[in-house]
Design a protein around this motif. Sequence first.
Motif, mmCIF file in Angstrom:
data_model
loop_
_atom_site.group_PDB
_atom_site.id
_atom_site.type_symbol
_atom_site.label_atom_id
_atom_site.label_comp_id
_atom_site.label_asym_id
_atom_site.label_seq_id
_atom_site.Cartn_x
_atom_site.Cartn_y
_atom_site.Cartn_z
ATOM 1 N N LEU A 107 0.707 -1.217 0.017
ATOM 2 C CA LEU A 107 0.058 -0.067 -0.158
ATOM 3 C C LEU A 107 0.827 1.219 -0.164
ATOM 4 O O LEU A 107 0.601 2.173 -0.815
ATOM 5 C CB LEU A 107 -0.941 0.026 1.315
ATOM 6 N N SER A 108 2.044 1.158 0.851
ATOM 7 C CA SER A 108 2.887 2.438 0.945
ATOM 8 C C SER A 108 3.562 2.737 -0.446
ATOM 9 O O SER A 108 3.391 4.041 -0.692
ATOM 10 C CB SER A 108 3.929 2.249 2.062
ATOM 11 N N ASN A 109 4.057 1.666 -1.096
ATOM 12 C CA ASN A 109 4.836 1.852 -2.295
ATOM 13 C C ASN A 109 3.877 2.316 -3.383
ATOM 14 O O ASN A 109 4.079 3.204 -4.191
ATOM 15 C CB ASN A 109 5.516 0.511 -2.795
ATOM 16 N N LEU A 110 2.527 1.621 -3.400
ATOM 17 C CA LEU A 110 1.624 2.043 -4.600
ATOM 18 C C LEU A 110 1.439 3.619 -4.166
ATOM 19 O O LEU A 110 1.284 4.190 -5.207
ATOM 20 C CB LEU A 110 0.350 1.203 -4.360
ATOM 21 N N PHE A 111 0.918 3.959 -3.052
ATOM 22 C CA PHE A 111 0.640 5.402 -2.678
ATOM 23 C C PHE A 111 1.725 6.551 -3.094
ATOM 24 O O PHE A 111 1.381 7.222 -3.801
ATOM 25 C CB PHE A 111 0.151 5.443 -1.065
ATOM 26 N N SER A 112 2.822 6.100 -2.820
ATOM 27 C CA SER A 112 3.980 6.900 -3.060
ATOM 28 C C SER A 112 4.125 6.923 -4.614
ATOM 29 O O SER A 112 4.300 7.973 -5.111
ATOM 30 C CB SER A 112 5.414 6.243 -2.474
ATOM 31 N N ASP A 113 4.076 6.052 -5.225
ATOM 32 C CA ASP A 113 4.265 5.974 -6.751
ATOM 33 C C ASP A 113 3.273 6.705 -7.484
ATOM 34 O O ASP A 113 3.572 7.366 -8.199
ATOM 35 C CB ASP A 113 4.285 4.494 -7.267
ATOM 36 N N THR A 114 1.961 6.542 -6.954
ATOM 37 C CA THR A 114 0.805 7.278 -7.457
ATOM 38 C C THR A 114 0.750 8.508 -7.255
ATOM 39 O O THR A 114 0.513 9.411 -7.988
ATOM 40 C CB THR A 114 -0.504 6.487 -7.370
ATOM 41 N N GLU A 115 0.907 8.969 -5.896
ATOM 42 C CA GLU A 115 0.541 10.223 -5.505
ATOM 43 C C GLU A 115 1.849 11.204 -5.309
ATOM 44 O O GLU A 115 1.711 12.366 -5.082
ATOM 45 C CB GLU A 115 -0.111 10.183 -4.054
ATOM 46 N N GLY A 116 2.950 10.733 -5.528
ATOM 47 C CA GLY A 116 4.178 11.491 -5.284
ATOM 48 C C GLY A 116 4.502 12.119 -3.924
ATOM 49 O O GLY A 116 5.446 12.874 -3.591
ATOM 50 N N THR A 117 3.791 11.295 -2.804
ATOM 51 C CA THR A 117 3.971 11.631 -1.520
ATOM 52 C C THR A 117 3.778 10.375 -0.591
ATOM 53 O O THR A 117 3.027 9.304 -1.299
ATOM 54 C CB THR A 117 3.203 12.776 -1.000
ATOM 55 N N THR A 118 4.180 10.432 0.553
ATOM 56 C CA THR A 118 3.827 9.221 1.377
ATOM 57 C C THR A 118 2.425 9.306 1.988
ATOM 58 O O THR A 118 1.947 10.225 2.120
ATOM 59 C CB THR A 118 4.987 9.212 2.469
ATOM 60 N N ILE A 119 2.130 8.004 2.562
ATOM 61 C CA ILE A 119 1.056 7.813 2.964
ATOM 62 C C ILE A 119 0.805 8.740 4.597
ATOM 63 O O ILE A 119 0.025 9.461 4.931
ATOM 64 C CB ILE A 119 0.425 6.637 3.491
ATOM 65 N N GLU A 120 2.054 8.594 5.073
ATOM 66 C CA GLU A 120 2.341 9.337 6.370
ATOM 67 C C GLU A 120 2.082 11.052 6.218
ATOM 68 O O GLU A 120 1.460 11.462 7.065
ATOM 69 C CB GLU A 120 3.575 9.122 7.064
ATOM 70 N N LYS A 121 2.930 11.437 5.092
ATOM 71 C CA LYS A 121 2.858 12.956 4.946
ATOM 72 C C LYS A 121 1.231 13.232 4.539
ATOM 73 O O LYS A 121 0.836 14.389 4.890
ATOM 74 C CB LYS A 121 3.628 13.059 3.705
ATOM 75 N N TYR A 122 0.606 12.493 3.763
ATOM 76 C CA TYR A 122 -0.928 12.838 3.366
ATOM 77 C C TYR A 122 -1.619 12.565 4.699
ATOM 78 O O TYR A 122 -2.511 13.601 4.835
ATOM 79 C CB TYR A 122 -1.422 11.664 2.400
ATOM 80 N N TYR A 123 -1.608 11.705 5.331
ATOM 81 C CA TYR A 123 -2.188 11.645 6.683
ATOM 82 C C TYR A 123 -1.938 12.981 7.721
ATOM 83 O O TYR A 123 -2.784 13.473 8.157
ATOM 84 C CB TYR A 123 -1.594 10.493 7.455
ATOM 85 N N ILE A 124 -0.556 13.329 7.766
ATOM 86 C CA ILE A 124 -0.300 14.555 8.688
ATOM 87 C C ILE A 124 -1.004 15.951 7.836
ATOM 88 O O ILE A 124 -1.451 16.555 8.583
ATOM 89 C CB ILE A 124 1.234 14.606 8.594
ATOM 90 N N SER A 125 -1.043 15.982 6.337
ATOM 91 C CA SER A 125 -1.571 17.193 5.942
ATOM 92 C C SER A 125 -3.143 17.007 6.172
ATOM 93 O O SER A 125 -3.550 18.264 6.581
ATOM 94 C CB SER A 125 -1.373 17.112 4.505
ATOM 95 N N GLN A 126 -3.846 16.069 6.124
ATOM 96 C CA GLN A 126 -5.208 15.808 6.575
ATOM 97 C C GLN A 126 -5.261 16.443 7.890
ATOM 98 O O GLN A 126 -6.373 17.075 8.431
ATOM 99 C CB GLN A 126 -5.815 14.503 6.236
ATOM 100 N N LYS A 127 -4.558 15.825 9.096
ATOM 101 C CA LYS A 127 -4.844 16.118 10.206
ATOM 102 C C LYS A 127 -4.513 17.767 10.500
ATOM 103 O O LYS A 127 -5.156 18.277 11.264
ATOM 104 C CB LYS A 127 -3.880 15.386 11.058
#
Length: 186
Positions: A107-127
């Motif tokens: 999931l992490s690799n797929l997210f990073s490849d598709t979105e250009g950011t990590t799941i954790e960074k996306y989670y932090i930005s949403q928070k």
Amino acid sequence: MKLHIKNMVCRRCIMAVEAELQQSGFHAQHIELGEVTLTEELDAAQLQTLNNRLKHLGFELIDDRKSRLVERMKNLIIDLVHHSENSLSINLSAHLASKLNYEYNYLSNLFSDTEGTTIEKYYISQKIEKVKELLIYDELTLSQIADRMGYSSVAYLSSQFKKETGLTPSHFKNIKDNKRRNIEEL
């Protein structure tokens, strides 16, 4: 027929998609963030027409498995941060892996490849976006916001907020208060 729709992030998005489906003459059996189940099957021309109409609203049909999975991850994070009153009791990686039935590394690799950011960074930005919203509402103290959002301390929340926005939470709140006052003075 199940459709997967990109950029559905809130209840208003659900209402907008539902209205567009009704206007187009289609009947939704069930609608949730990122997913619609129709009572009828659509042919390729109908799907293309619907996709064009949805694009005008800022949405888009998703037709490949990997993009659908990334959109589901984003919707789970958005739902967790913006629509849940409780903070996460397990870590995010375990939560996503259990909800999506995939190994977190995949999931992490797929997210990073598709979105250009990590799941954790996306989670932090949403928070941080949720923290901004709570600061603007001015109903909770910073300590209450930190607790509600699952931060271990106000200092950690403030540090992460400043790293993401360039402002301290109190400075952000003061700027928003000043803008609000200026609007009221007009």
